[in-house]
Design a protein around this motif. Sequence first.
Motif, PDB file in Angstrom:
ATOM      1  N   THR A   1     -56.371  51.608  -4.899  1.00  0.00           N
ATOM      2  CA  THR A   1     -55.151  51.296  -5.639  1.00  0.00           C
ATOM      3  C   THR A   1     -55.265  51.904  -7.031  1.00  0.00           C
ATOM      4  N   SER A   2     -54.157  52.354  -7.572  1.00  0.00           N
ATOM      5  CA  SER A   2     -54.172  52.956  -8.904  1.00  0.00           C
ATOM      6  C   SER A   2     -54.192  51.893  -9.987  1.00  0.00           C
ATOM      7  N   HIS A   3     -54.086  50.628  -9.594  1.00  0.00           N
ATOM      8  CA  HIS A   3     -54.101  49.527 -10.551  1.00  0.00           C
ATOM      9  C   HIS A   3     -55.435  48.797 -10.449  1.00  0.00           C
ATOM     10  N   PRO A   4     -56.338  49.012 -11.414  1.00  0.00           N
ATOM     11  CA  PRO A   4     -57.594  48.272 -11.357  1.00  0.00           C
ATOM     12  C   PRO A   4     -57.349  46.770 -11.473  1.00  0.00           C
ATOM     13  N   ALA A   5     -58.181  45.998 -10.847  1.00  0.00           N
ATOM     14  CA  ALA A   5     -57.992  44.541 -10.808  1.00  0.00           C
ATOM     15  C   ALA A   5     -57.989  43.921 -12.200  1.00  0.00           C
ATOM     16  N   ALA A   6     -58.752  44.473 -13.134  1.00  0.00           N
ATOM     17  CA  ALA A   6     -58.840  43.884 -14.471  1.00  0.00           C
ATOM     18  C   ALA A   6     -57.521  43.985 -15.234  1.00  0.00           C
ATOM     19  N   SER A   7     -56.835  45.136 -15.128  1.00  0.00           N
ATOM     20  CA  SER A   7     -55.613  45.308 -15.911  1.00  0.00           C
ATOM     21  C   SER A   7     -54.349  44.913 -15.152  1.00  0.00           C
ATOM     22  N   HIS A   8     -54.396  44.884 -13.826  1.00  0.00           N
ATOM     23  CA  HIS A   8     -53.237  44.503 -13.007  1.00  0.00           C
ATOM     24  C   HIS A   8     -53.686  43.536 -11.908  1.00  0.00           C
ATOM     25  N   PRO A   9     -54.126  42.341 -12.273  1.00  0.00           N
ATOM     26  CA  PRO A   9     -54.646  41.440 -11.239  1.00  0.00           C
ATOM     27  C   PRO A   9     -53.611  41.067 -10.187  1.00  0.00           C
ATOM     28  N   GLY A  10     -52.336  41.045 -10.564  1.00  0.00           N
ATOM     29  CA  GLY A  10     -51.299  40.670  -9.607  1.00  0.00           C
ATOM     30  C   GLY A  10     -51.168  41.675  -8.483  1.00  0.00           C
ATOM     31  N   THR A  11     -51.195  42.974  -8.811  1.00  0.00           N
ATOM     32  CA  THR A  11     -51.030  44.008  -7.789  1.00  0.00           C
ATOM     33  C   THR A  11     -52.171  43.985  -6.794  1.00  0.00           C
ATOM     34  N   SER A  12     -53.421  43.960  -7.275  1.00  0.00           N
ATOM     35  CA  SER A  12     -54.510  43.975  -6.313  1.00  0.00           C
ATOM     36  C   SER A  12     -54.544  42.695  -5.488  1.00  0.00           C
ATOM     37  N   HIS A  13     -54.123  41.576  -6.077  1.00  0.00           N
ATOM     38  CA  HIS A  13     -54.057  40.329  -5.311  1.00  0.00           C
ATOM     39  C   HIS A  13     -52.987  40.429  -4.214  1.00  0.00           C
ATOM     40  N   LEU A  14     -51.841  41.001  -4.543  1.00  0.00           N
ATOM     41  CA  LEU A  14     -50.774  41.132  -3.550  1.00  0.00           C
ATOM     42  C   LEU A  14     -51.155  42.120  -2.449  1.00  0.00           C
ATOM     43  N   VAL A  15     -51.843  43.200  -2.816  1.00  0.00           N
ATOM     44  CA  VAL A  15     -52.327  44.147  -1.798  1.00  0.00           C
ATOM     45  C   VAL A  15     -53.322  43.444  -0.892  1.00  0.00           C
ATOM     46  N   ARG A  16     -54.244  42.681  -1.461  1.00  0.00           N
ATOM     47  CA  ARG A  16     -55.236  41.948  -0.664  1.00  0.00           C
ATOM     48  C   ARG A  16     -54.535  40.957   0.262  1.00  0.00           C
ATOM     49  N   GLN A  17     -53.495  40.272  -0.226  1.00  0.00           N
ATOM     50  CA  GLN A  17     -52.734  39.336   0.615  1.00  0.00           C
ATOM     51  C   GLN A  17     -52.090  40.062   1.789  1.00  0.00           C
ATOM     52  N   ALA A  18     -51.496  41.221   1.525  1.00  0.00           N
ATOM     53  CA  ALA A  18     -50.854  41.994   2.592  1.00  0.00           C
ATOM     54  C   ALA A  18     -51.891  42.443   3.621  1.00  0.00           C
ATOM     55  N   LEU A  19     -53.057  42.850   3.155  1.00  0.00           N
ATOM     56  CA  LEU A  19     -54.110  43.277   4.076  1.00  0.00           C
ATOM     57  C   LEU A  19     -54.616  42.104   4.914  1.00  0.00           C
ATOM     58  N   ASP A  20     -54.823  40.954   4.278  1.00  0.00           N
ATOM     59  CA  ASP A  20     -55.275  39.773   5.017  1.00  0.00           C
ATOM     60  C   ASP A  20     -54.250  39.345   6.054  1.00  0.00           C
ATOM     61  N   MET A  21     -52.965  39.392   5.694  1.00  0.00           N
ATOM     62  CA  MET A  21     -51.910  39.025   6.633  1.00  0.00           C
ATOM     63  C   MET A  21     -51.893  39.982   7.829  1.00  0.00           C
ATOM     64  N   THR A  22     -52.019  41.269   7.551  1.00  0.00           N
ATOM     65  CA  THR A  22     -52.016  42.256   8.627  1.00  0.00           C
ATOM     66  C   THR A  22     -53.209  42.058   9.548  1.00  0.00           C
ATOM     67  N   GLU A  23     -54.380  41.811   8.969  1.00  0.00           N
ATOM     68  CA  GLU A  23     -55.580  41.555   9.776  1.00  0.00           C
ATOM     69  C   GLU A  23     -55.397  40.321  10.670  1.00  0.00           C
ATOM     70  N   ALA A  24     -54.746  39.291  10.126  1.00  0.00           N
ATOM     71  CA  ALA A  24     -54.496  38.073  10.912  1.00  0.00           C
ATOM     72  C   ALA A  24     -53.513  38.358  12.049  1.00  0.00           C
ATOM     73  N   LEU A  25     -52.466  39.126  11.768  1.00  0.00           N
ATOM     74  CA  LEU A  25     -51.494  39.462  12.813  1.00  0.00           C
ATOM     75  C   LEU A  25     -52.126  40.288  13.931  1.00  0.00           C
ATOM     76  N   LEU A  26     -53.091  41.130  13.569  1.00  0.00           N
ATOM     77  CA  LEU A  26     -53.776  41.949  14.562  1.00  0.00           C
ATOM     78  C   LEU A  26     -54.876  41.184  15.305  1.00  0.00           C
ATOM     79  N   GLY A  27     -55.154  39.951  14.868  1.00  0.00           N
ATOM     80  CA  GLY A  27     -56.178  39.143  15.523  1.00  0.00           C
ATOM     81  C   GLY A  27     -57.586  39.484  15.094  1.00  0.00           C
ATOM     82  N   ARG A  28     -57.745  40.182  13.992  1.00  0.00           N
ATOM     83  CA  ARG A  28     -59.076  40.565  13.510  1.00  0.00           C
ATOM     84  C   ARG A  28     -59.706  39.495  12.633  1.00  0.00           C
TER      85      ARG A  28
END
Length: 100
Positions: A62-89
């Motif tokens: 991500t072009s937004h480091p977690a320190a300066s844009h914590p919201g973006t990396s948190h939302l990306v992580r949420q989207a990834l976790d949701m996708t992993e759950a939908l795929l059954g991983r």
Amino acid sequence: MTLVIGPDDPADPEWAEAASLPEVSALVRAGRTVLVTLPEDETEAIAAAAAYAWAGAGVFRTSHPAASHPGTSHLVRQALDMTEALLGRRPPALTRRGLA
């Protein structure tokens, strides 16, 4: 498992970079760990992360480091976790049972 890295984090030499969904799919089928760089726009980054995760990518820059844009990396992580759950991983973060 998915990994979110910042713009200055080094990439492992074993990772293959991809720039499109068909390229991600082909590299995953070949057994490679795929690194994708997400767009700068927050909404686009979240959508792209989910699509690339569905195709099998495992590392997301991500072009937004977690320190300066914590919201973006948190939302990306949420989207990834949701996708992993939908795929059954992975199990869902929260389950609810609806009773009629």
